[in-house]
Write an enzyme that holds these catalytic residues in place. Sequence first.
Site, mmCIF file in Angstrom:
data_model
loop_
_atom_site.group_PDB
_atom_site.id
_atom_site.type_symbol
_atom_site.label_atom_id
_atom_site.label_comp_id
_atom_site.label_asym_id
_atom_site.label_seq_id
_atom_site.Cartn_x
_atom_site.Cartn_y
_atom_site.Cartn_z
ATOM 1 N N LYS A 3 -4.522 4.569 -6.432
ATOM 2 C CA LYS A 3 -4.205 3.164 -5.391
ATOM 3 C C LYS A 3 -5.179 3.029 -4.750
ATOM 4 O O LYS A 3 -4.735 2.076 -4.049
ATOM 5 C CB LYS A 3 -2.891 4.365 -5.116
ATOM 6 C CG LYS A 3 -1.342 4.157 -5.821
ATOM 7 C CD LYS A 3 -0.414 4.283 -5.047
ATOM 8 C CE LYS A 3 0.824 4.930 -6.040
ATOM 9 N NZ LYS A 3 1.573 5.891 -5.297
ATOM 10 N N ARG A 4 -5.477 4.572 -4.322
ATOM 11 C CA ARG A 4 -6.175 3.691 -2.718
ATOM 12 C C ARG A 4 -7.238 2.657 -3.023
ATOM 13 O O ARG A 4 -8.158 2.443 -2.176
ATOM 14 C CB ARG A 4 -6.747 5.582 -2.091
ATOM 15 C CG ARG A 4 -7.898 6.018 -3.109
ATOM 16 C CD ARG A 4 -8.266 7.415 -2.010
ATOM 17 N NE ARG A 4 -8.541 8.250 -2.805
ATOM 18 C CZ ARG A 4 -10.189 8.235 -3.636
ATOM 19 N NH1 ARG A 4 -10.740 7.235 -2.474
ATOM 20 N NH2 ARG A 4 -10.196 9.191 -4.470
#
Length: 468
Positions: A238-239
Amino acid sequence: MTIKTRFAPSPTGYLHVGGARTALFSWLYARKKEGQFILRIEDTDLERSTQASVDAIFDGMNWLGLSYDEEPFFQTQRFDRYKEIIQQLLDQGDAYYCTCSREDLEQLREQQKANKEKPRYNGKCRLAEITADTEAVIRFKNPENGEVIIKDLVKGDIVVANKELDDLIIARSDGTPTYNLTVVVDDMDMGVTHVIRGDDHINNTPRQINILKALQAALPQYAHLPMILGSDGARLSKRHGAVSVMQYRDEGYLPDALLNYLVRLGWSQGDREIFSLDEMIALFDLKDVNVSASTFNPKKLLWLNHHYIMNSDPEHIAHHLQWHMTQQGVDINDGPELVKIVKAQRERCKTLVEMAVASQYFYQEFDSYDEKAAKKNFKLGSDEVLQTLLDQFSRLQEWDGKKLHQIVLDTAENLEFKLGKVAQPLRVAISGAGVSPAIDITLSLLGREKTLERMAKAISFIKEKNKI
Ligand code: GLU
């Protein structure tokens, strides 16, 4: 033999880029071999599985156009079958009850750690002949000798000694089956011939092969796909930005672009970058899947998106653009045909969100002018230029782009102005901003009524602003 592949996501989150790549490769292989591709929802983890995630998987597959054969399977509907197989393994003597407590196992692990040994179950209950016990888990009796050879179609032969594998739990104490058991039963029952999945599952494969052998089932072929990394070399997560497939839709990407991008994540044909879906099907083969990990590059995805926006059938783009216009609350019935908008805008828009935003003024009024554009182009005197144009535009019998453009050119010449000094105030007046398609196209798409109204409004605005 009919090839059968499967995509088997666990519905514990959205459909992410890695999952979509696995689905695509499995789908491509089946389509290429004129085989079958099935979707199996592995929802046995009741705590972590959600309906929202199931929906997200369906939405993602649907949006990408990865159609599956048969009805989707749900593992939660197959518990009876798993129980049956667990019983069969017990009856055959290939599984046993284990009553080792959590504390026993913890202690064992600590001991092994202290001795610098690999933590593994020591088989204490293997010979204990414990009969059905409500507290017990059930373990698979892994062969103690010999080795398992995974003939991986991507990574080549992988040899694992059975000594390295311990007796894994196939049923928890509440009777529910574990992942390795359900996957094996399903791949066997569903006739899966090729298991194509991420290489994070490679450690499970020898265990699954041993269970399949105990069940005297035909072994599928395996192809483990290399990881996808973010630009920092860590596993994509996600990051690193948008990793959910549907987020790409929301951000204005075309499914065609994402599919083309995904196929190149771990598969190549020389230096070639552009592949239509039909070309992918024709060219795809597991032997061309790269062995090493690939790196996710959002810039390349954006470049591909622009390529597809520019080169696809405008009707196709219009279909997707319509969704974005609706998302932005624009009523597309009140303006030009979307196909015309696509043709006018596609050079300058890299995403459909950009295109939708840049096309709103064709359908609805804007509240204010772009500040910079207004400052630069709505100067004292621009109102007169606009008025001159407005008078001539109003007299035109036929609202024709070429004729309108000629008026703009003639006006600049008569006033001895550079073209920009005439065209730019007009552009800002009708679009609200300093960029739009060519002025003749913009004017003809916008139509007489909206153009004349907006020019009159801009004239008042300039007068007011410059206090005439
Ligand atoms: N359900 C597993 C997952 O989502 C995949 C199982 C498999 O492909 O064998 O990671």
